[in-house]
Design a protein around this motif. Structure first.
Motif, PDB file in Angstrom:
ATOM      1  N   PHE A   1       0.809  -1.216   0.000  1.00 54.96           N
ATOM      2  CA  PHE A   1       0.000   0.000   0.000  1.00 54.96           C
ATOM      3  C   PHE A   1       0.845   1.270   0.000  1.00 54.96           C
ATOM      4  N   SER A   2       2.167   1.118   0.074  1.00 58.90           N
ATOM      5  CA  SER A   2       3.010   2.299   0.266  1.00 58.90           C
ATOM      6  C   SER A   2       3.093   3.183  -0.971  1.00 58.90           C
ATOM      7  N   SER A   3       3.071   2.600  -2.162  1.00 59.88           N
ATOM      8  CA  SER A   3       3.199   3.428  -3.371  1.00 59.88           C
ATOM      9  C   SER A   3       2.048   4.416  -3.484  1.00 59.88           C
TER      10      SER A   3
ATOM     11  N   GLY B   1       2.598   8.524  -3.238  1.00 63.21           N
ATOM     12  CA  GLY B   1       2.146   9.436  -4.277  1.00 63.21           C
ATOM     13  C   GLY B   1       1.321  10.578  -3.713  1.00 63.21           C
ATOM     14  N   ALA B   2       0.383  10.244  -2.818  1.00 66.66           N
ATOM     15  CA  ALA B   2      -0.457  11.276  -2.205  1.00 66.66           C
ATOM     16  C   ALA B   2       0.373  12.194  -1.320  1.00 66.66           C
ATOM     17  N   ARG B   3       1.346  11.625  -0.619  1.00 72.22           N
ATOM     18  CA  ARG B   3       2.184  12.416   0.288  1.00 72.22           C
ATOM     19  C   ARG B   3       3.027  13.421  -0.495  1.00 72.22           C
ATOM     20  N   VAL B   4       3.674  12.951  -1.550  1.00 74.34           N
ATOM     21  CA  VAL B   4       4.543  13.840  -2.335  1.00 74.34           C
ATOM     22  C   VAL B   4       3.728  14.942  -2.987  1.00 74.34           C
ATOM     23  N   ARG B   5       2.606  14.581  -3.596  1.00 77.15           N
ATOM     24  CA  ARG B   5       1.767  15.605  -4.239  1.00 77.15           C
ATOM     25  C   ARG B   5       1.299  16.638  -3.215  1.00 77.15           C
ATOM     26  N   GLY B   6       0.854  16.162  -2.069  1.00 76.99           N
ATOM     27  CA  GLY B   6       0.340  17.070  -1.053  1.00 76.99           C
ATOM     28  C   GLY B   6       1.411  17.980  -0.481  1.00 76.99           C
ATOM     29  N   MET B   7       2.594  17.422  -0.220  1.00 75.92           N
ATOM     30  CA  MET B   7       3.656  18.236   0.376  1.00 75.92           C
ATOM     31  C   MET B   7       4.173  19.281  -0.607  1.00 75.92           C
ATOM     32  N   LEU B   8       4.334  18.896  -1.865  1.00 72.44           N
ATOM     33  CA  LEU B   8       4.813  19.860  -2.860  1.00 72.44           C
ATOM     34  C   LEU B   8       3.788  20.961  -3.117  1.00 72.44           C
TER      35      LEU B   8
ATOM     36  N   ALA C   1       9.442  -0.915  -3.368  1.00 74.91           N
ATOM     37  CA  ALA C   1       8.347  -1.465  -2.562  1.00 74.91           C
ATOM     38  C   ALA C   1       7.492  -2.422  -3.389  1.00 74.91           C
ATOM     39  N   GLN C   2       7.265  -2.100  -4.660  1.00 73.72           N
ATOM     40  CA  GLN C   2       6.484  -2.990  -5.513  1.00 73.72           C
ATOM     41  C   GLN C   2       7.203  -4.315  -5.712  1.00 73.72           C
ATOM     42  N   ARG C   3       8.504  -4.259  -5.988  1.00 69.04           N
ATOM     43  CA  ARG C   3       9.292  -5.482  -6.147  1.00 69.04           C
ATOM     44  C   ARG C   3       9.253  -6.321  -4.883  1.00 69.04           C
ATOM     45  N   ASP C   4       9.483  -5.678  -3.747  1.00 69.26           N
ATOM     46  CA  ASP C   4       9.547  -6.406  -2.480  1.00 69.26           C
ATOM     47  C   ASP C   4       8.194  -6.980  -2.084  1.00 69.26           C
TER      48      ASP C   4
END
Length: 248
Positions: free
Chosen positions: A148-150, A154-161, A182-185
């Motif tokens: 669930f991290s990706s 995405g939401a975190r980076v968009r919101g912070m910027l 994270a997707q690979r793991d």
């Protein structure tokens, strides 16, 4: 659980746990993404999150030491390299210090972990203990929050910027590489869990392991919210925005 789940049913159950328990739903995380935190509150988040990031390679090394299969060890050791890097100024942990530097925190203070909240420390230490003491299957299942991290990143980076004029894309470099890792793991860990959870008891243990890991992440944000939002009760010795302890 009323009976043995098929592998696909188990995956759906795991994903449902993420939808209901993952920390993207926590009020502090929602505030972070929405631009509702002060600079000092964002600093507190980055500082405490550094402690979690710094302990992930230790957690993975704890599990690695328990793995008897060379193929599984080769797969798992990549996680340690992802965080620690192959040399200085490399790896996810270094890139997190780029973030804390950019937010105005003193790197020596960050790396000392002196200002970390007790709640953060207890939650993260509990995670390392879990990985060392529970079955290998449960330890691997606990890593499945990466499913669930990706989305959360995405939401975190968009919101912070969008919402913080003191945040730039240059200081968020940690998040550039993390989603594909994270997707690979998570794909590997999910396949392992689906292949090896072959009894009702094992499947229930897997589900509980993921719930536990979600609780570890949730508890860290609880500690931040309690100390820096409401009621604003900062424990003695923790990072204190009022006196700017730890600011560069």
């Amino acid at each position: 659980m009323n009976g043995l789940l098929s592998p696909d049913e188990l995956e759906r159950a795991l994903r449902q746990i993420g939808a209901e328990h993952y920390h993207h739903l926590h009020p502090f995380q929602v505030m972070l993404n929405a631009g509702e935190l002060t600079r000092f509150q964002v600093q507190a988040w980055a500082l405490n999150r550094f402690f979690y990031q710094s302990r992930i390679p230790i957690k993975d090394a704890t599990l690695l030491a328990r793995l008897e299969d060379p193929c599984l060890r080769r797969e798992w050791r990549r996680r340690i390299i992802d965080h620690d890097g192959d040399f200085d100024a490399d790896g996810g942990l270094y890139r997190w210090t780029v973030l804390t530097d950019g937010l105005g925190l003193d790197r020596a203070y960050v790396e000392s972990t002196k200002g970390v909240l007790p709640g953060t420390r207890f939650a993260v230490d509990a995670y390392i203990s879990f990985v060392g003491e529970r079955s290998v299957l449960e330890a691997i299942a606990s890593s499945l929050t990466e499913l669930f991290s990706s989305m959360a990143i995405g939401a975190r980076v968009r919101g912070m910027l969008k919402n913080y004029d003191f945040v730039t894309s240059e200081i968020l470099t940690y998040f550039d590489k993390r989603p594909p890792q994270a997707q690979r793991d998570s794909e590997f860990a999910l396949a392992y869990v689906k292949d090896n959870a072959r009894s009702v008891e094992a499947q229930q243990a897997v589900l509980n392991a993921l719930k536990f890991k979600c609780s570890v992440l949730w508890a860290q944000l609880d500690a931040l919210h309690h100390a820096y939002v409401v009621p604003g009760n900062i424990p003695p010795g923790a990072f204190d925005p009022e006196n700017r302890a730890g600011s560069a």
